[in-house]
Design an enzyme around this catalytic site. Structure first.
Site, mmCIF file in Angstrom:
data_model
loop_
_atom_site.group_PDB
_atom_site.id
_atom_site.type_symbol
_atom_site.label_atom_id
_atom_site.label_comp_id
_atom_site.label_asym_id
_atom_site.label_seq_id
_atom_site.Cartn_x
_atom_site.Cartn_y
_atom_site.Cartn_z
ATOM 1 N N ASP A 108 0.672 -1.631 0.239
ATOM 2 C CA ASP A 108 -0.241 0.088 -0.443
ATOM 3 C C ASP A 108 0.967 1.588 -0.213
ATOM 4 O O ASP A 108 1.781 1.448 0.302
ATOM 5 C CB ASP A 108 -0.823 -0.130 1.275
ATOM 6 C CG ASP A 108 -2.163 1.532 1.398
ATOM 7 O OD1 ASP A 108 -2.619 1.031 0.076
ATOM 8 O OD2 ASP A 108 -1.555 2.875 2.071
ATOM 9 N N GLU A 145 0.621 5.217 0.289
ATOM 10 C CA GLU A 145 0.162 7.045 0.448
ATOM 11 C C GLU A 145 0.917 7.814 -0.611
ATOM 12 O O GLU A 145 2.166 8.044 -0.178
ATOM 13 C CB GLU A 145 0.273 7.328 1.939
ATOM 14 C CG GLU A 145 -0.709 6.490 2.757
ATOM 15 C CD GLU A 145 -2.076 5.878 2.169
ATOM 16 O OE1 GLU A 145 -2.887 6.898 2.128
ATOM 17 O OE2 GLU A 145 -2.192 4.878 3.192
ATOM 18 N N HIS A 203 -5.694 4.866 6.450
ATOM 19 C CA HIS A 203 -4.821 5.664 5.047
ATOM 20 C C HIS A 203 -3.594 5.905 6.249
ATOM 21 O O HIS A 203 -2.355 6.252 5.433
ATOM 22 C CB HIS A 203 -5.836 7.120 4.652
ATOM 23 C CG HIS A 203 -6.951 6.565 5.198
ATOM 24 N ND1 HIS A 203 -7.340 6.343 3.852
ATOM 25 C CD2 HIS A 203 -8.120 6.888 5.270
ATOM 26 C CE1 HIS A 203 -8.581 5.978 2.714
ATOM 27 N NE2 HIS A 203 -9.395 6.478 4.155
ATOM 28 N N ASP A 213 -3.005 -0.031 6.514
ATOM 29 C CA ASP A 213 -4.175 -0.923 4.997
ATOM 30 C C ASP A 213 -3.352 -1.974 4.363
ATOM 31 O O ASP A 213 -3.882 -2.513 3.913
ATOM 32 C CB ASP A 213 -3.552 0.225 3.618
ATOM 33 C CG ASP A 213 -4.647 1.740 4.465
ATOM 34 O OD1 ASP A 213 -5.145 1.435 5.913
ATOM 35 O OD2 ASP A 213 -4.912 2.472 3.789
#
Length: 570
Positions: A27, A29, A168, A173
């Site tokens: 994942d 960000e 998030h 995540d």
């Protein structure tokens, strides 16, 4: 047909078993927006194999720009937090090494892979193009909408009760995505998906093509299907055969109808009607292909588009009368040319044959003692007017013999004359006429070559061929008059000749019929010829000797394939 037992393929031969696959669940960000304009701020990744975590990579990333307030509010990652973090150029090599040999898994994978590819491009690194699995797409392909109206990561985490709640932040995540992945893998086990290839195909299902809930339930029809070469038959509610197909691995192929997001509308409709799948295990792919042709011919399934009429075709032959003429028929007789796929193609061949041999182009039947008046064709020099008694039977007979010699491959003088005529037209700069004649001659050569090749094989009373199976053994086929009479396998370590002798003793008796192919379906003869002529097949036995005419059209096929449009000067 008889065949010795076929050993089942091992599970590994069906694809990559899921228990042996390494997944990297990742994942990212970011600063938000587009992969080309924005940057990564955090990476979280877990390496998973056999249901266990075997590696972890987690780090903040300095994007080199300030993080927008909206992103700070969403993720909690501030510009101050990433100021001391490594830039993406320093993180990428370690991440790519972490991905080596693994399947990249992400929720909404196109977003994450888009940012990684863009970062690699900006920093001069090659994107390794790993297999990519999107858990959002996989969830939509596996879970019915009534159970999972939404496939957002947070919704799936609540549905499955994951121990990690998505928030998030990349590590959390990614950890939640690992749990979601494992729950989805438990579900697909009930759908018969057992390999990585099937898993990736299932995840490619998109909304317009996704199987309905009813179709998903029918994935149980694939249970018990053997992992062996053969033929499968989908049957409907009245036990009627809906569709016949063949595969080198029945289990994998049948499962694909329920897990691979079948895109053909007709096949999807067929699966919705199917109530049962029957299979016929075969010795090897050749036997499976022949059985498929025969079963399609026997059942004429509504969802098969080809091979429903194996004897259908158009043939060019001569009429039985004192002055024979060319005729287009649907039932072949000895000496016929064909088969052609359409009446138009057969009629075009007739026109070219009339340029090659001096047969009469008219259609009326001429009695032994003709009394008609010569027609315009006689005035044009295209006919010797046998209808008016100007050409006796004895003078007409050589043209009939020349046609037979051309069709049977005993004499190619007619082809040479037509080729010379093409060259003469080109020499006189009549390029359009030369091109038209060249194309017609090339079509005739291909038709003659096909007839002569297939007829030569159909004449052989018994032929035995053996082809390496790729595993140290031999695939064996016994052919009789253009039909497959027996098939079997001599596995590695087994002497092939006793297997061949047993197959010959138990081979099917073939009753011949009329025509150049002795009654054999042309699709089957063509399939057998291709098998014998390719793939390293060896001729073990032939009675009489299988041979093709030395002066036949096959020797002209190179001329036909080299034919190119002639250049017309400006």
């Amino acid at each position: 047909m008889t065949a010795p037992p076929v050993s089942q393929l091992s599970f590994d031969e069906l694809g990559t078993p899921l228990r042996e696959v390494t997944f990297v669940v990742l994942d990212l960000e970011t600063t938000g927006g587009s992969a080309k304009a924005d940057a990564i701020t955090e990476i979280g990744a877990f390496k998973v194999r056999g249901g266990e975590r075997v590696g972890e990579l987690s780090t903040l990333v300095d994007p080199g720009v300030g993080i927008p307030p909206g992103i700070v509010a969403l993720t909690g990652i501030t510009t101050a937090m990433v100021r001391a973090a490594p830039p993406v150029a320093a993180v990428l090599p370690a991440l790519l090494e972490f991905l080596r040999g693994a399947v990249l898994v992400a929720h909404n994978a196109p977003f994450d892979t888009g940012f990684l590819r863009a970062a690699c491009e900006r920093h001069g690194l090659a994107w390794p193009r790993p297999p990519v699995l999107c858990t959002a797409r996989l969830a939509r392909a596996v879970l019915p909408r009534e159970e999972a109206p939404s496939v957002r990561l947070g919704a799936l985490a609540r549905l499955f009760g994951t121990t990690t709640t998505p928030n998030h932040r990349a590590p959390d995540d990614a950890a939640a995505t690992v749990e979601v992945l494992h729950h989805l893998l438990e579900r697909i086990g009930n759908l018969g998906v057992q390999s990585l290839e099937e898993l990736l195909a299932l995840a490619k299902d998109s909304a317009p093509h996704r199987p309905t809930t009813g179709q998903r339930r029918k994935r149980t029809l694939a249970r018990g299907v053997p992992s062996a070469p053969g033929v499968y038959l989908f049957r409907g509610p009245r036990d009627e055969v809906l569709y016949v197909g063949t595969s080198g691995d029945l289990a994998r192929r049948v499962r694909s109808y329920f897990t691979a997001g079948e895109r053909r509308r007709r096949v999807r409709d067929m699966v919705a009607l199917a109530e049962r799948v029957d299979t016929v295990v075969c010795a090897h792919a050749l036997e499976a292909s022949v059985r498929e042709l025969r079963l399609i011919s026997a059942h004429r399934p509504r969802y098969n588009r080809r091979s429903r009429n194996p004897h259908r075709g158009w043939w060019v032959t001569t009429t039985v009368e004192p002055f024979p003429r060319l005729s287009v028929v649907t039932t072949p007789c000895d000496g016929a040319l064909g088969p052609f796929r359409s009446r138009g193609a057969a009629t075009a061949a007739v026109d070219t044959l009339l340029d090659a041999v001096p047969l009469r182009p008219c259609t009326p039947r001429i009695p032994l003692r003709p009394v008609a008046t010569p027609c315009a064709l006689h005035e044009l020099g295209r006919c010797a007017a046998p209808c008016a008694g100007l050409q006796p039977v004895a003078e007409y007979a050589p043209a009939v013999d020349a046609l037979a010699a051309l069709v049977e491959g005993r004499d190619d003088a007619a082809l040479r004359r037509l080729a010379d005529a093409v060259d003469a037209l080109a020499a006189r700069e009549r390029f359009e006429d030369a091109a038209a004649r060249r194309d017609r001659l090339a079509d005739l050569i291909r038709a003659l070559a096909g007839t002569q090749r297939l007829a030569a094989l159909a004449r052989v009373t018994e032929l035995v061929g053996a082809r390496p199976d790729g595993r140290g053994g031999w695939e064996v086929a016994v052919l009789r008059h253009g039909r497959l009479a027996a098939a079997g396998v001599a596995p590695r370590g087994v002497a092939p000749m006793p297997v061949i002798d047993a197959l010959r003793l138990g081979a099917q008796t073939v009753l011949t019929g009329p025509g150049p192919l002795h009654g054999a379906p042309h699709e089957e003869v063509r399939l057998l010829h291709r098998w014998l002529a390719t793939g390293g097949t060896r001729l073990v036995h032939s009675e009489p000797l299988w041979s093709e005419p030395a002066r036949g059209a096959p020797s002209w096929t190179a001329w036909a394939e080299r034919a190119r449009p002639l250049e017309v000067p400006d």
